[in-house]
Write a protein that holds these residues in place. Structure first.
Motif, PDB file in Angstrom:
ATOM      1  N   MET A  78       0.840  -1.196   0.000  1.00  0.00           N
ATOM      2  CA  MET A  78       0.000   0.000   0.000  1.00  0.00           C
ATOM      3  C   MET A  78       0.876   1.248   0.000  1.00  0.00           C
ATOM      4  O   MET A  78       1.876   1.318   0.718  1.00  0.00           O
ATOM      5  N   SER A  79       0.485   2.219  -0.805  1.00  0.00           N
ATOM      6  CA  SER A  79       1.224   3.470  -0.858  1.00  0.00           C
ATOM      7  C   SER A  79       1.003   4.259   0.433  1.00  0.00           C
ATOM      8  O   SER A  79      -0.095   4.298   0.982  1.00  0.00           O
ATOM      9  N   ASP A  80       2.063   4.909   0.907  1.00  0.00           N
ATOM     10  CA  ASP A  80       1.961   5.730   2.109  1.00  0.00           C
ATOM     11  C   ASP A  80       1.399   7.116   1.818  1.00  0.00           C
ATOM     12  O   ASP A  80       0.830   7.749   2.715  1.00  0.00           O
ATOM     13  N   ASN A  81       1.580   7.608   0.607  1.00  0.00           N
ATOM     14  CA  ASN A  81       1.144   8.976   0.332  1.00  0.00           C
ATOM     15  C   ASN A  81       0.119   9.088  -0.796  1.00  0.00           C
ATOM     16  O   ASN A  81      -0.219  10.197  -1.210  1.00  0.00           O
ATOM     17  N   GLN A  82      -0.368   7.923  -1.300  1.00  0.00           N
ATOM     18  CA  GLN A  82      -1.459   7.925  -2.272  1.00  0.00           C
ATOM     19  C   GLN A  82      -2.448   6.820  -1.894  1.00  0.00           C
ATOM     20  O   GLN A  82      -2.077   5.833  -1.253  1.00  0.00           O
ATOM     21  N   ALA A  83      -3.687   6.986  -2.296  1.00  0.00           N
ATOM     22  CA  ALA A  83      -4.741   6.057  -1.878  1.00  0.00           C
ATOM     23  C   ALA A  83      -4.871   4.905  -2.869  1.00  0.00           C
ATOM     24  O   ALA A  83      -5.865   4.786  -3.591  1.00  0.00           O
ATOM     25  N   TYR A  84      -3.876   4.044  -2.896  1.00  0.00           N
ATOM     26  CA  TYR A  84      -3.939   2.866  -3.763  1.00  0.00           C
ATOM     27  C   TYR A  84      -3.013   1.784  -3.223  1.00  0.00           C
ATOM     28  O   TYR A  84      -2.150   2.021  -2.368  1.00  0.00           O
ATOM     29  N   GLN A  85      -3.201   0.591  -3.737  1.00  0.00           N
ATOM     30  CA  GLN A  85      -2.317  -0.532  -3.435  1.00  0.00           C
ATOM     31  C   GLN A  85      -2.040  -1.301  -4.718  1.00  0.00           C
ATOM     32  O   GLN A  85      -2.790  -1.180  -5.698  1.00  0.00           O
ATOM     33  N   LEU A  86      -0.987  -2.104  -4.702  1.00  0.00           N
ATOM     34  CA  LEU A  86      -0.634  -2.926  -5.859  1.00  0.00           C
ATOM     35  C   LEU A  86       0.249  -4.068  -5.400  1.00  0.00           C
ATOM     36  O   LEU A  86       0.726  -4.084  -4.253  1.00  0.00           O
ATOM     37  N   TYR A  87       0.475  -5.025  -6.287  1.00  0.00           N
ATOM     38  CA  TYR A  87       1.375  -6.140  -6.006  1.00  0.00           C
ATOM     39  C   TYR A  87       2.746  -5.835  -6.591  1.00  0.00           C
ATOM     40  O   TYR A  87       2.875  -5.534  -7.780  1.00  0.00           O
ATOM     41  N   VAL A  88       3.769  -5.920  -5.741  1.00  0.00           N
ATOM     42  CA  VAL A  88       5.147  -5.660  -6.156  1.00  0.00           C
ATOM     43  C   VAL A  88       5.848  -7.005  -6.329  1.00  0.00           C
ATOM     44  O   VAL A  88       5.905  -7.818  -5.400  1.00  0.00           O
ATOM     45  N   LEU A  89       6.377  -7.235  -7.506  1.00  0.00           N
ATOM     46  CA  LEU A  89       7.037  -8.505  -7.808  1.00  0.00           C
ATOM     47  C   LEU A  89       8.348  -8.653  -7.053  1.00  0.00           C
ATOM     48  O   LEU A  89       8.988  -7.658  -6.670  1.00  0.00           O
ATOM     49  N   ASP A  90       8.751  -9.899  -6.878  1.00  0.00           N
ATOM     50  CA  ASP A  90      10.021 -10.202  -6.232  1.00  0.00           C
ATOM     51  C   ASP A  90      11.168  -9.633  -7.061  1.00  0.00           C
ATOM     52  O   ASP A  90      11.177  -9.736  -8.284  1.00  0.00           O
ATOM     53  N   GLY A  91      12.128  -9.011  -6.386  1.00  0.00           N
ATOM     54  CA  GLY A  91      13.265  -8.409  -7.080  1.00  0.00           C
ATOM     55  C   GLY A  91      13.105  -6.919  -7.294  1.00  0.00           C
ATOM     56  O   GLY A  91      14.033  -6.251  -7.782  1.00  0.00           O
ATOM     57  N   TYR A  92      11.916  -6.383  -6.915  1.00  0.00           N
ATOM     58  CA  TYR A  92      11.645  -4.951  -7.060  1.00  0.00           C
ATOM     59  C   TYR A  92      11.335  -4.357  -5.691  1.00  0.00           C
ATOM     60  O   TYR A  92      10.926  -5.068  -4.766  1.00  0.00           O
ATOM     61  N   GLU A  93      11.510  -3.045  -5.581  1.00  0.00           N
ATOM     62  CA  GLU A  93      11.261  -2.362  -4.319  1.00  0.00           C
ATOM     63  C   GLU A  93      10.394  -1.142  -4.545  1.00  0.00           C
ATOM     64  O   GLU A  93      10.547  -0.429  -5.537  1.00  0.00           O
ATOM     65  N   PHE A  94       9.500  -0.909  -3.591  1.00  0.00           N
ATOM     66  CA  PHE A  94       8.543   0.189  -3.672  1.00  0.00           C
ATOM     67  C   PHE A  94       8.948   1.275  -2.693  1.00  0.00           C
ATOM     68  O   PHE A  94       9.288   0.997  -1.544  1.00  0.00           O
ATOM     69  N   THR A  95       8.898   2.550  -3.145  1.00  0.00           N
ATOM     70  CA  THR A  95       9.228   3.656  -2.257  1.00  0.00           C
ATOM     71  C   THR A  95       8.483   4.908  -2.700  1.00  0.00           C
ATOM     72  O   THR A  95       8.113   5.043  -3.878  1.00  0.00           O
ATOM     73  N   ALA A  96       8.263   5.808  -1.762  1.00  0.00           N
ATOM     74  CA  ALA A  96       7.641   7.093  -2.089  1.00  0.00           C
ATOM     75  C   ALA A  96       8.715   8.045  -2.603  1.00  0.00           C
ATOM     76  O   ALA A  96       9.787   8.174  -2.002  1.00  0.00           O
ATOM     77  N   GLU A  97       8.427   8.701  -3.712  1.00  0.00           N
ATOM     78  CA  GLU A  97       9.396   9.637  -4.289  1.00  0.00           C
ATOM     79  C   GLU A  97       9.133  11.058  -3.800  1.00  0.00           C
ATOM     80  O   GLU A  97      10.035  11.764  -3.350  1.00  0.00           O
ATOM     81  N   GLU A  98       7.877  11.476  -3.868  1.00  0.00           N
ATOM     82  CA  GLU A  98       7.432  12.790  -3.419  1.00  0.00           C
ATOM     83  C   GLU A  98       5.911  12.730  -3.313  1.00  0.00           C
ATOM     84  O   GLU A  98       5.310  11.721  -3.709  1.00  0.00           O
TER      85      GLU A  98
END
Length: 212
Positions: A78-98
């Motif tokens: 789940m995004s910390d600064n936007q109202a959505y979620q998604l599936y992140v594949l193995d080998g990738y990383e999710f982060t907030a940019e701005e």
């Protein structure tokens, strides 16, 4: 004559005694029979076979408890600064940019990434977003020809448009789409030696609105 008379009773008495002893010996003897060892052994084996329980089937391994958040599609994030979620594949990383922008990058090379921007349909005009997406992609290489990108499953979205441009490193691809009360733009920066665009598109197709 008297001697003979006495001898005969003595013989009769001895015969009676001998006959009695013989009868007693015969009565005391039991007929010889072979021991039923084979029968007893077979009976014992049969009893053991009947008493041996069948092997119980192996129990399935216990669940790790993370099945609700991790599937073959990746890890639900789940995004910390936007109202959505998604599936992140193995080998990738999710982060907030701005604010209103997140980034999913390849862990082995963070120069290969996808930027995610989301909007409520009432907050943006889709046609304007498409036009802005064209400009954003073209800005990656102003000298290259902007081309429409069609190599993705557009049926996953209610409305979508996509464009790409070639750079020295690889393709830059922008996709704008609408789906279930959410408007999304993803901008994918790929590299020709990796070709991660399909992975990014797969992750983008799992984006869904959540209420915060």
């Amino acid at each position: 004559m008297k001697k003979n008379a006495l001898f005969i009773p003595a013989i009769l008495t001895a015969g009676i005694l001998l006959t009695g002893c013989g009868t007693a010996d015969l009565a005391g003897e039991e007929p010889e029979t072979e021991p039923a060892e084979t029968t007893e052994e077979e009976s014992s084996d049969t009893t053991q076979d009947m008493e041996t329980p069948e092997e119980a089937p192996e129990e399935p391994e216990a669940s790790s408890g993370n099945e609700h958040s991790e599937t073959s599609e990746g890890e639900l994030t789940m995004s910390d600064n936007q109202a959505y979620q998604l599936y992140v594949l193995d080998g990738y990383e999710f982060t907030a940019e701005e604010p209103n922008r997140d980034v999913i990058f390849l862990q082995e090379n963070d120069a290969i990434f996808m930027r995610v921007e989301t909007y409520y349909p009432s907050d943006i005009d889709f046609d304007e977003l498409v036009s802005n997406t064209q400009d954003t992609v073209q800005a990656s290489n102003p000298d290259a020809e902007l081309a429409e990108f069609t190599d993705y499953d557009s049926s996953a979205f209610s409305n979508s448009a996509a464009y790409e441009v070639e750079t020295a490193e690889g393709h830059v691809t922008g996709i704008a789409f609408e789906s279930d009360n959410i408007v999304v733009r993803v901008t994918i920066f790929d590299h020709s030696t990796v070709e991660a665009r399909d992975d990014f598109i797969q992750m983008a197709q799992t984006i869904e609105r959540v209420q915060k």
